[in-house]
Design a protein around this motif. Structure first.
Motif, short mmCIF file in Angstrom:
data_model
loop_
_atom_site.label_atom_id
_atom_site.label_comp_id
_atom_site.label_asym_id
_atom_site.label_seq_id
_atom_site.Cartn_x
_atom_site.Cartn_y
_atom_site.Cartn_z
N ALA A 98 0.74 -1.24 0.01
CA ALA A 98 0.01 0.07 -0.12
C ALA A 98 0.90 1.10 0.19
CB ALA A 98 -0.91 -0.12 1.26
N THR A 99 2.00 1.28 0.60
CA THR A 99 3.03 2.28 0.78
C THR A 99 3.56 2.53 -0.83
OG1 THR A 99 3.42 1.70 2.96
CG2 THR A 99 5.16 3.38 2.03
N ALA A 100 3.98 1.59 -1.30
CA ALA A 100 4.61 1.57 -2.55
C ALA A 100 3.57 1.93 -3.55
CB ALA A 100 5.00 0.15 -3.12
N LYS A 101 2.46 1.65 -3.25
CA LYS A 101 1.41 2.27 -4.32
C LYS A 101 1.20 3.76 -4.24
CE LYS A 101 -3.65 0.97 -5.21
NZ LYS A 101 -4.11 2.03 -5.99
N ALA A 102 0.89 3.80 -2.95
CA ALA A 102 0.71 5.56 -2.62
C ALA A 102 2.22 6.24 -3.03
CB ALA A 102 0.64 5.89 -1.21
N LEU A 103 3.22 5.73 -3.01
CA LEU A 103 4.21 6.48 -3.46
C LEU A 103 4.19 6.67 -5.09
CD1 LEU A 103 6.95 5.33 -0.71
CD2 LEU A 103 6.11 7.70 -0.95
N ARG A 108 6.22 11.05 -8.49
CA ARG A 108 7.65 11.36 -8.16
C ARG A 108 8.54 10.49 -7.63
NH1 ARG A 108 7.89 17.20 -9.21
NH2 ARG A 108 5.82 18.10 -9.29
N TRP A 109 7.95 9.48 -7.43
CA TRP A 109 9.03 8.26 -6.61
C TRP A 109 9.11 7.18 -7.52
CZ3 TRP A 109 11.76 9.13 -2.12
CH2 TRP A 109 11.76 10.58 -1.65
N ASN A 110 10.53 6.64 -7.55
CA ASN A 110 10.67 5.30 -7.87
C ASN A 110 10.88 4.34 -6.81
OD1 ASN A 110 11.64 3.26 -9.76
ND2 ASN A 110 13.82 3.91 -8.91
N LYS A 126 1.44 -5.17 -10.22
CA LYS A 126 0.56 -4.97 -11.23
C LYS A 126 -0.93 -5.01 -10.92
CE LYS A 126 3.01 -6.86 -15.31
NZ LYS A 126 3.95 -7.72 -14.79
N SER A 127 -1.16 -5.73 -10.11
CA SER A 127 -2.79 -5.88 -9.55
C SER A 127 -2.99 -4.69 -8.85
CB SER A 127 -3.26 -7.03 -8.85
OG SER A 127 -2.38 -7.40 -7.93
N ALA A 128 -2.11 -4.01 -8.09
CA ALA A 128 -2.01 -2.67 -7.51
C ALA A 128 -2.40 -1.70 -8.40
CB ALA A 128 -1.38 -2.35 -6.44
N GLY A 129 -2.17 -1.82 -9.90
CA GLY A 129 -2.18 -0.83 -10.71
C GLY A 129 -1.10 0.05 -10.83
N MET A 130 0.00 -0.18 -10.29
CA MET A 130 1.26 0.60 -10.34
C MET A 130 2.02 0.76 -11.64
SD MET A 130 2.70 -0.68 -6.69
CE MET A 130 4.72 0.00 -6.91
N ALA A 131 2.20 1.88 -12.26
CA ALA A 131 2.75 2.18 -13.42
C ALA A 131 4.17 1.70 -13.47
CB ALA A 131 2.79 3.47 -13.89
N LYS A 132 4.62 0.99 -14.58
CA LYS A 132 6.01 0.28 -14.70
C LYS A 132 6.92 1.34 -14.27
CE LYS A 132 7.40 -3.77 -15.97
NZ LYS A 132 7.66 -4.27 -14.64
N GLU A 133 6.85 2.55 -14.88
CA GLU A 133 8.12 3.59 -14.83
C GLU A 133 8.24 4.04 -13.34
OE1 GLU A 133 5.36 3.78 -16.68
OE2 GLU A 133 4.30 5.81 -16.22
N ASN A 134 7.13 3.65 -12.35
CA ASN A 134 7.45 4.25 -10.89
C ASN A 134 7.89 3.02 -10.04
OD1 ASN A 134 6.39 6.74 -12.02
ND2 ASN A 134 4.49 5.93 -11.40
#
Ligand code: NDP
Ligand code: PMR
Length: 396
Positions: A98-103, A108-110, A126-134
């Protein structure tokens, strides 16, 4: 003992949203009334967008007032803050994910997701919908000191600067009759939760020091259950490191004890002891390195995230009843999403840069500096823990 002194309004200092605790009549440990809880649930989406604005405002503020970490690549010559790099251990589930997703969502964060199960982490992101570049996943098994050292080498090879380290991963074995061990022969809960993180944080302090980012932070997740100045911390078995004789003996059960205090193995106590170690370690880092390095050292209790995988080893009845118990009886429940936002705040919020602090949140989701128990704030114990831990992980 002040039961849950940490939740008393007098112990609060407001950091956001004016008064930290809107309900001056909040009982010492039950927080707010049911109606207030429902109100805060209802308004959480408002709070969320409010916080997101705060986060980006923080980034703007940092850009405006500092020069390191900025680049002037914009065509109009305007300086922008480069993307921050944050390592989050145990980012494959629960609070870490959840923290990784929020960041990641700030753009602004990798996020370097430091996980023991590479595929699980990739799927979770992926299932949290995090974009690859982040984000990216890097393998780290905290149950092996070799893996910790290899992770540090791999991270350095990536060439990325390190701006924030979040020591979040943990295991909890409340029903175990016998101890299990890390690759180096330490009892698993203290081995993973404390010793693996201790080596990781010690190694990566060099990288944090070398970063040019305006606010560099090292965060170690603590918990209320390790603090005996609270009701939750007084549910048996209570945390107690004693004189650390078991730790001095190596925690391997060979001729000595697998428990830090030298007692009989107890999985629930081992977890709580490991959280005391986490909170003591943060303060010892602060005393030794804050002034010299400018790095912010912090710990936190994000709230009771009763739905996470932490309770996977608990009996089925506990897993069924624990979330409603925390939601409706103690009112200490917090969703994974909300807890992730809280930890993300400790990573980026410019009003949370004070070092040596154990952060908590009241029922309005306002952060405050909480009080640690006597043991979890004992500087002599922290120093002895540091020295013994150094020996066990091969740093001394
Ligand atoms: P989860 O079990 O959901 O997450 C724990 C994470 O740690 C998982 O990603 C897990 O990986 C990882 N992990 C476990 N062992 C290792 C290892 N050997 N090497 C690397 N990673 C490992 O629990 P939570 O999200 O609840 O816990 C996160 C933190 O929050 C912990 O520090 C916990 O003490 C703290 N906390 C939790 C509270 C709660 O109510 N849940 C309350 C207060 C603090 P994998 O996915 O592969 O299993
Ligand atoms: Mg606890 C304000 C009261 C409060 C809070 C905030 C927690 C948090 N717990 C509270 C109260 C109680 N708990 C009470 C009154 C009881 C007796 C019924 C109780 C019991 C209990 C158990 C059996 N609670 C637990 C357990 C666990 O196995 C969890 C644990 O100790 O994990 C180490 C747990 C927790 N209670 C919490 C929190 C945050 C936890 C779990 C996670 C953690 O500390 O990391």
């Amino acid at each position: 003992m002040a039961l849950q002194a940490s939740f008393l309004p007098s112990a609060l200092s407001a950091h956001k949203e004016g008064k930290a605790n809107g309900g001056a009549k909040d009982s010492a440990f039950l927080g707010v009334s049911l109606s207030e809880t429902m109100k805060s649930d209802f308004s959480s989406s408002v709070l969320r967008s409010h916080k997101r604005n705060n986060l980006s405002a923080g980034i703007r503020a940092q850009t405006a007032t500092t020069t390191p970490g900025v680049k002037s690549s914009a065509p109009d010559g305007k300086k922008t803050l480069r993307k921050g790099n944050v390592i989050v251990t145990g980012a494959s589930s629960g609070l870490g994910l959840a923290t990784a997703k929020a960041l990641a969502e700030t753009g602004r964060w990798n996020v370097i997701m430091a996980c023991r199960d590479f595929l699980k982490a990739e799927k979770a992101a992926k299932s949290a919908g995090m974009a690859k570049e982040n984000y990216q996943v890097m393998h780290l098994d905290l149950a092996s000191l070799d893996s910790v050292r290899q992770f540090v080498r791999n991270f350095r090879q990536s060439g990325l600067p390190l701006d924030v380290l979040v020591c979040n991963a943990a295991v909890y074995f409340p029903t175990a009759k016998e101890p299990t061990y890390t690759a180096d022969g330490f009892e698993m809960s203290v081995g993973v939760n404390h010793l693996g993180h201790f080596l990781l944080a010690r190694e990566l302090l060099e990288d944090l020091k070398a970063s040019d980012y305006p606010s560099r932070r090292l965060i170690i997740v603590g918990s209320i259950t390790g603090n005996t100045n609270t009701l939750a911390g007084n549910i048996p078995p209570k945390a107690n490191l004693g004189d650390l004789r078991g730790l001095a003996g190596g925690l391997n059960g060979l001729g000595g004890s697998t428990m830090i205090d030298g007692g009989e193995f107890d999985g629930a106590k081992a977890y709580k002891d490991s959280k005391v170690c986490n909170m003591l370690t943060m303060q010892e880092f602060h005393r030794r390195f804050h002034e010299e390095t400018g790095v912010t050292f912090a710990s936190l209790y994000p709230g009771c995230i009763a739905t996470t995988g932490l309770f996977r080893e608990h009996v089925a009845l506990f897993r069924l009843l624990f979330p409603p118990f925390q939601k409706y009886i103690t009112k200490g429940f917090v969703s994974e999403e909300e807890a992730g936002k809280r930890l993300a705040q400790v990573v980026i919020d410019p009003s949370l840069t004070k070092s040596g602090v154990y952060w908590s949140w009241n029922n309005n989701s306002a952060s405050f500096e909480n009080q640690l128990s006597e043991e979890a704030s004992d500087p002599e114990k922290a120093q002895r823990l540091w020295q013994l831990s150094e020996k066990l992980v091969g740093l001394a």
